[in-house]
Design an enzyme around this catalytic site. Structure first.
Site, PDB file in Angstrom:
ATOM      1  N   ASP A  66       0.785  -1.244   0.000  1.00  0.00           N
ATOM      2  CA  ASP A  66       0.000   0.000   0.000  1.00  0.00           C
ATOM      3  C   ASP A  66       0.818   1.297   0.000  1.00  0.00           C
ATOM      4  O   ASP A  66       0.335   2.324   0.500  1.00  0.00           O
ATOM      5  CB  ASP A  66      -0.962   0.026   1.198  1.00  0.00           C
ATOM      6  CG  ASP A  66      -2.086  -0.981   1.062  1.00  0.00           C
ATOM      7  OD1 ASP A  66      -2.223  -1.597  -0.012  1.00  0.00           O
ATOM      8  OD2 ASP A  66      -2.833  -1.162   2.043  1.00  0.00           O
ATOM      9  N   LYS A 176      -5.049  -6.135  -4.130  1.00  0.00           N
ATOM     10  CA  LYS A 176      -5.856  -6.638  -3.015  1.00  0.00           C
ATOM     11  C   LYS A 176      -6.986  -5.655  -2.739  1.00  0.00           C
ATOM     12  O   LYS A 176      -6.974  -4.524  -3.220  1.00  0.00           O
ATOM     13  CB  LYS A 176      -4.998  -6.817  -1.760  1.00  0.00           C
ATOM     14  CG  LYS A 176      -4.523  -5.524  -1.122  1.00  0.00           C
ATOM     15  CD  LYS A 176      -3.770  -5.810   0.158  1.00  0.00           C
ATOM     16  CE  LYS A 176      -3.285  -4.533   0.826  1.00  0.00           C
ATOM     17  NZ  LYS A 176      -4.375  -3.688   1.340  1.00  0.00           N
ATOM     18  N   ASP A 207      -0.106  -1.410  11.393  1.00  0.00           N
ATOM     19  CA  ASP A 207      -1.018  -2.060  12.333  1.00  0.00           C
ATOM     20  C   ASP A 207      -2.282  -2.582  11.672  1.00  0.00           C
ATOM     21  O   ASP A 207      -3.125  -3.194  12.331  1.00  0.00           O
ATOM     22  CB  ASP A 207      -1.398  -1.082  13.447  1.00  0.00           C
ATOM     23  CG  ASP A 207      -1.967   0.224  12.901  1.00  0.00           C
ATOM     24  OD1 ASP A 207      -1.427   0.740  11.907  1.00  0.00           O
ATOM     25  OD2 ASP A 207      -2.947   0.741  13.476  1.00  0.00           O
ATOM     26  N   CYS A 209      -3.101  -3.225   7.327  1.00  0.00           N
ATOM     27  CA  CYS A 209      -2.873  -4.116   6.184  1.00  0.00           C
ATOM     28  C   CYS A 209      -1.567  -4.895   6.287  1.00  0.00           C
ATOM     29  O   CYS A 209      -1.503  -6.072   5.909  1.00  0.00           O
ATOM     30  CB  CYS A 209      -2.916  -3.319   4.883  1.00  0.00           C
ATOM     31  SG  CYS A 209      -4.564  -2.671   4.503  1.00  0.00           S
ATOM     32  N   GLN A 249       6.413 -11.343  19.472  1.00  0.00           N
ATOM     33  CA  GLN A 249       5.903 -12.332  20.419  1.00  0.00           C
ATOM     34  C   GLN A 249       5.289 -13.545  19.736  1.00  0.00           C
ATOM     35  O   GLN A 249       5.438 -14.671  20.219  1.00  0.00           O
ATOM     36  CB  GLN A 249       4.858 -11.672  21.327  1.00  0.00           C
ATOM     37  CG  GLN A 249       4.317 -12.559  22.427  1.00  0.00           C
ATOM     38  CD  GLN A 249       5.329 -12.795  23.543  1.00  0.00           C
ATOM     39  OE1 GLN A 249       6.343 -12.116  23.628  1.00  0.00           O
ATOM     40  NE2 GLN A 249       5.057 -13.786  24.383  1.00  0.00           N
TER      41      GLN A 249
END
Length: 265
Positions: A66, A176, A207, A209, A249
């Site tokens: 993007d 997309k 946070d 795509c 994580q």
């Protein structure tokens, strides 16, 4: 069909069949050789936030998400609706350094860009609601006042990659129209035909795509490295902090682009 010359096997000639040299058969009228050509490993060791990681350049691709006018240009859609796009432009300079180095090593560069159909038949009401919750204003596929550019319409200026990041002639383009670039697109098929197992991620919004696509890559078994200085978001700072935390994580590794370019050179 691969345009490389065929090879002799006994008294017959076998011809390559496949869209990628990395995933092809050799066939004739009587024979199908399903043994893929070997891919020689090219190890590259980089220091990530958590540990030293060795990846295989021969099985690595970068996916840039993007970096388009509507998201990153001061005359694009986000800017029109009042979003400061300055943060979304932060990946441009590090990508200008990184992409030539990756192309020089034969690493596939994949541009994963939002691209609506002109008739918007690929967009559900639930998706349209995210960007036009009141039903008023300028949402996906609507014309921007002044320029008349259709928001993120495939093939338009709005959906084009920002001019500072001109794609190379061999780069790959995937459209997309969801947060995840794996949903209802060719991305997974392309990566598998290229025999890719490791994906570097860049682009915006980190946070949204980028993270959704990275998570789906992880769920499909790909090794994921988020390029921290090559991603950005127009969301609040805590969104970026949470994204970096969750990637470290749960979903992969976080690395800076200079850790990659220094080893490539």
């Amino acid at each position: 069909m691969d345009d490389r010359p065929g090879r002799k096997q006994g008294d017959e000639r076998l011809w390559p069949l496949g869209s990628s040299e990395r995933n092809r058969w050799m066939v004739s009228e009587r024979t199908a050789d399903l043994v893929r050509p070997p891919i020689e490993p090219r190890p590259l060791t980089v220091q990530t936030d958590g540990k030293e990681v060795t990846l295989d350049l021969s099985r690595t691709a970068i996916v840039i998400i993007d970096m388009q006018n509507d998201f990153c240009h001061p005359e694009g859609w986000l800017s029109h609706i009042g979003v400061d796009v300055t943060p979304a432009r932060k990946p441009i300079v590090p990508l200008q350094r990184l992409l030539p180095a990756l192309r020089g090593q034969g690493v596939p560069v994949i541009w994963l860009n939002w691209g609506n159909r002109p008739d918007r038949l690929n967009l559900s009401p639930a998706l349209l609601h995210v960007y036009k919750p009141s039903g008023a204003g300028v949402g996906l596929g609507d014309a921007l006042p002044g320029s008349g550019a259709k928001v993120l319409e495939r093939g338009s200026w709005s959906a084009a990659i920002v001019e500072e990041l001109a794609p190379g002639p061999s780069d790959i383009h995937v459209a997309k129209y969801r947060m995840s670039g794996f949903q209802d697109t060719e991305l997974d098929s392309i990566l598998r035909n290229l025999a890719v197992t490791t994906v570097l991620f860049a682009g915006v919004n980190a946070d949204q795509c980028v993270l959704c696509t990275l998570q789906d890559a992880n769920f499909r078994g790909y090794d994921c490295l988020l390029l921290e200085d090559c991603v950005a978001t127009t969301s609040p700072d805590y969104c970026m902090s949470a994204t970096l935390y969750n990637v470290r994580q749960c979903f992969g590794f976080v690395v800076r682009s200079e850790a990659v370019t220094s080893q490539l050179s």
